[in-house]
Design a protein around this motif. Structure first.
Motif, PDB file in Angstrom:
ATOM      1  N   GLY A 155       1.349  -1.308  -7.508  1.00 36.17           N
ATOM      2  CA  GLY A 155       1.105  -1.589  -8.917  1.00 36.17           C
ATOM      3  C   GLY A 155       0.224  -0.547  -9.588  1.00 36.17           C
ATOM      4  O   GLY A 155      -0.007  -0.635 -10.789  1.00 36.17           O
ATOM      5  N   GLY A 156      -0.315   0.381  -8.828  1.00 36.99           N
ATOM      6  CA  GLY A 156      -1.131   1.428  -9.398  1.00 36.99           C
ATOM      7  C   GLY A 156      -2.630   1.215  -9.205  1.00 36.99           C
ATOM      8  O   GLY A 156      -3.408   2.154  -9.357  1.00 36.99           O
ATOM      9  N   GLN A 157      -3.031  -0.024  -8.846  1.00 35.18           N
ATOM     10  CA  GLN A 157      -4.457  -0.260  -8.662  1.00 35.18           C
ATOM     11  C   GLN A 157      -4.965   0.491  -7.445  1.00 35.18           C
ATOM     12  O   GLN A 157      -4.227   0.773  -6.512  1.00 35.18           O
ATOM     13  CB  GLN A 157      -4.762  -1.750  -8.451  1.00 35.18           C
ATOM     14  N   GLU A 158      -6.268   0.741  -7.500  1.00 35.72           N
ATOM     15  CA  GLU A 158      -6.878   1.407  -6.362  1.00 35.72           C
ATOM     16  C   GLU A 158      -7.994   0.504  -5.838  1.00 35.72           C
ATOM     17  O   GLU A 158      -8.807   0.000  -6.616  1.00 35.72           O
ATOM     18  CB  GLU A 158      -7.442   2.756  -6.803  1.00 35.72           C
ATOM     19  N   VAL A 163       0.862  -1.170   0.000  1.00 35.46           N
ATOM     20  CA  VAL A 163       0.000   0.000   0.000  1.00 35.46           C
ATOM     21  C   VAL A 163       0.904   1.227   0.000  1.00 35.46           C
ATOM     22  O   VAL A 163       1.695   1.417   0.920  1.00 35.46           O
ATOM     23  CB  VAL A 163      -0.929   0.007   1.225  1.00 35.46           C
ATOM     24  N   THR A 164       0.835   2.020  -1.071  1.00 36.45           N
ATOM     25  CA  THR A 164       1.706   3.195  -1.127  1.00 36.45           C
ATOM     26  C   THR A 164       1.024   4.409  -0.539  1.00 36.45           C
ATOM     27  O   THR A 164       1.681   5.313  -0.041  1.00 36.45           O
ATOM     28  CB  THR A 164       2.111   3.510  -2.584  1.00 36.45           C
TER      29      THR A 164
END
Lengths: 395, 188, 159
Positions: free
Chosen positions: A224-227, A207-208
């Motif tokens: 990975g960019g997913q939300e 989790v960024t």
């Protein structure tokens, strides 16, 4: 002046109280507890969230125990400093307590990564009754919950939420769940079982960022960019020893409080036990923090007995864990991740529903992972202990 | 104190003890007047396993300081000092498998749920010492004496001590006693 | 085991025993601090019909079965002095050792529930010191055998 002062009201502290009373029925014990609760079982918290245990059954004892045994319980107080010269402990409410023997059993607190530390009740760890009640309440109201981490607590929490009718998602930074315990094969069996119950697992992701607005948490962004949209983020990335108040008298760079085999710290008449200490680990043969229930019980007991003047040695802990994933038991103990070296040997047995891995070092059993069929776990543990014990005797 | 002696050398692996155990718990657990004429046998509380010519009997030894009770996170284990047995409170057990991991005799099992609805809960079960019977049925039915159970203090130890003393005493009557007798005869 | 040192044990001479139970009492006092035969590591077996009593205690096997069967490794002995030790903290009271000992030399502590095994009082057994009849001797095992051999030869000579 209390003769026996115990900081911490968890498993280790309670075990120590019982041991002290056993040898000194008039032990003059005072217990300082940060939480406003009688001692309760933290391990049951996930079972409470899952709805299998009522809140009343979380407690290890009733108030009458403390009254009857004349144990003085100070709830909602924290130790801020200790003065080993004067043998005094300073509390956050200004009170100063002196002691003859002190036990530090302050336990641990959840590790929350720096970038996720935000002022929000919806980004949390799971450690206390309050945490558990909050998660349970949110889960029952249908909130979407994201669990960060893939350890045993994360899995237990995911299972508990699912049993309560919630479908959480897990974000695991390693390539599979239980990365510290299980290898790829065992993890595959475990992961399949979790996913078959409708829990989504994101492996190799972190989790960024937590999307956080004035309404509260709205989602998390993965590396990975997913939300993923969610209302609650529970971080299960392990615990760290609660030892800041000791930093001035017992400075260490990291890790827990070092104790000897009598559970004594480097300060005279100060003992430590439970999740806050670094105790000797039998299979790895080194001192490390091993925050599990049986160790807290054993260490608390040994510390309590030694505080009353007995001379009892702690034989060392064997790190181990048991959990159940919707009827699939997983038990691991000792060394389970093997460095690629020659004197290590593996014995792996796998069929459709079960997995068994035994780890040998120098022809001695040092670890085991069992999934599915776990009946012989206790026997294996005895074998590991015996193998380790023989060596310590020879040394 | 319940003293349970397991001698796997004597065991033939007939598993009669296992059957007797199921039977012992069936009779008392069955409500009379039910529709079932022959109720299903419940799971036994001890297990016999024959594996590569070796027999294993997994049965609770009712330890005095049981490791399972120390490991139990729910406080479900209780040591009944009077009857000398270790009991599991089924109401408190949460089926966390900790006791299974601790028991060095492999004597605790969990009846586990596997339904998709997640409504059932796992619970641990083990030997209950047959306290409702005069004698534990497994030991009574064992034809070879591989399982021996005594309810009194140090059952097997006391018997073995007596055997040992009898042997010592036998040596006495063969050797030294004869010498003593003859000495008396000569004097006379 | 196999340390090369000839270890002394408590030898029992049954014909000399008067059955006074002095050994049980002094042992329980040394080990448990009270006079109670239940806490004794040496136990008297009485054969009333034959007016005989025989003390039984640990004979210090070379391969102690009690140590082999102990699931938690609580039964140990000092490799140098040979003195046995029961780790009361790790002993779970499963009674395996008491059941496995072919001599019945191991009892369970009635209160603590832990195993009780003779530790030779650290090299000066009180039972031997206080036995009024001389039925207990602290000596290497072969001494009593020598005695027996001797008495046997004497018996033959008298024929």
């Amino acid at each position: 002046m209390p003769r026996h002062l115990i900081i911490g009201n968890g498993t280790a502290g309670f075990s120590a109280i019982q041991a002290i009373l056993e040898y000194d029925s008039d032990g003059e014990i005072t217990v300082i507890s940060l939480e406003h609760h009688l001692p309760y079982s933290r391990v049951l918290l996930t079972h409470y969230i899952g709805g299998h245990v009522s809140k009343d059954n979380l407690y290890m004892t009733g108030e009458s125990f403390f009254k009857q045994k004349k144990v003085n319980l100070l709830l909602g107080a924290a130790a801020v400093n200790i003065d080993p010269e004067q043998k005094r402990v300073e509390l956050d409410n200004g009170r100063v307590l002196s002691y003859e023997k002190l036990l530090v059993a302050t336990g641990g607190k959840p590790v929350i990564p720096q970038h996720l530390q935000k002022e929000s009740p919806d980004i949390m760890g799971l450690r206390t009754i309050e945490d558990a009640s909050y998660i349970r309440q949110k889960s029952l109201s249908g909130a979407k919950i994201v669990i960060v981490g893939g350890g045993s607590l994360a899995i237990e929490l995911a299972c508990a939420l699912r049993e309560g009718g919630n479908f959480p998602e897990m974000v695991v930074s390693s390539s599979h769940v239980l990365s510290r315990v299980a290898d790829d094969e065992a993890a595959a069996v475990i992961q399949e079982q979790i996913q078959s119950y409708g829990i989504r697992i994101w492996t190799g992701e972190d989790v960024t960022e937590v999307v956080h607005t004035s309404k509260g948490v709205e989602g998390v962004v993965l590396s990975g960019g997913q939300e993923i949209s969610c209302q609650v983020v529970v971080i299960c990335k392990g615990v760290q020893p609660n030892r800041e108040f000791l930093d001035r008298v017992l400075p260490t760079i990291r890790g827990g409080i070092k104790v000897d085999s009598n559970m004594r710290t480097d300060i005279p008449d100060v003992y430590a036990a439970g999740d806050v200490v670094e105790a000797y680990e039998l299979s790895r043969q080194e001192f490390c923090v091993s925050a599990i229930w049986p160790h807290a019980i054993a260490q608390g007991r040994i510390a309590g007995m030694n505080m009353t003047g007995q001379d009892v040695m702690y034989e060392g802990s064997l790190s181990r864990n048991a959990l159940e994933i919707f009827g699939l038991p997983v038990i691991s103990m000792g060394i389970t991740r093997v460095p690629a070296k020659r004197d290590w040997d593996l014995d792996v047995n796998q069929d459709k529903s079960s997995y068994c891995k035994l780890v040998y070092h120098d022809a001695k059993l040092v670890g085991a992972v069992l999934v599915g069929k776990v009946e012989k776990a206790g026997k294996l543990q005895a074998a590991i202990r015996k193998a380790a014990g023989i060596e310590t005797v020879l040394n | 104190m319940l003293s349970i002696k397991v001698d796997t050398v004597k065991c033939d692996g007939c598993s009669l003890c296992q059957l007797a155990c199921s039977f012992a718990h069936m009779v008392l657990n069955t409500e009379t007047g039910g529709q079932q004429k022959f109720p299903e046998l419940p799971d036994p509380l001890l297990w016999v396993k024959v594996c590569e010519g070796e027999v294993q009997i997994d049965i609770c030894r009712h330890c005095e300081n049981p490791p399972c009770a120390d490991a139990c996170v729910a406080g479900a284990f209780k040591v009944d000092m009077e009857r000398g047995i270790v009991e599991i409170d089924q109401q408190k057990c949460v089926g966390c498998w900790s006791c299974v991991m601790e028991c060095p005799f492999g004597a605790i099992r969990i009846c586990s749920h596997s339904d998709k609805e997640c409504t059932l809960q796992s619970r641990a079960f083990k030997c209950d010492g047959c306290s409702m019977w005069d004698k534990p049925l497994c030991a009574s039915f064992c034809p070879t004496g591989a399982v021996q159970i005594a309810r009194n203090n140090n059952g097997a130890a006391a018997i073995q001590r007596r055997e040992r003393a009898a042997l010592l005493q036998k040596g006495l009557s063969l050797g030294a006693a004869r010498y003593v007798n003859r000495e008396i005869k000569h004097r006379a | 085991m196999g340390s090369g040192v000839i270890k002394k044990i408590v030898n029992v001479i049954p014909e000399a025993c008067t059955g006074c139970r002095q050994c049980e009492l002094i042992c329980s006092f040394e080990q448990g601090g009270s006079y109670s035969p239940r806490l004794s590591r040496i136990r008297l077996v009485k054969f009333e019909d034959k007016c005989l009593s025989v003390p039984v205690t640990c004979t210090y096997c070379e391969r102690p079965i009690c140590e082999e069967v102990c699931p938690v490794g609580a039964m140990t002995h000092d490799p140098v002095t040979g003195a046995a030790k029961v780790n009361e903290e790790s002993c779970r009271g499963c009674k395996e050792c008491a059941n496995a000992c072919p001599l019945g030399a191991i009892d369970m502590h009635p209160e603590k529930g832990t195993a009780m095994r003779c530790d030779l009082c650290g090299g000066d057994p009180a039972c031997v010191k206080y036995c009024p009849a001389g039925a207990l001797k602290y000596e290497p095992p072969h001494h009593s055998v020598k005695e027996k051999r001797r008495s046997r030869v004497v018996a033959l000579n008298l024929d």
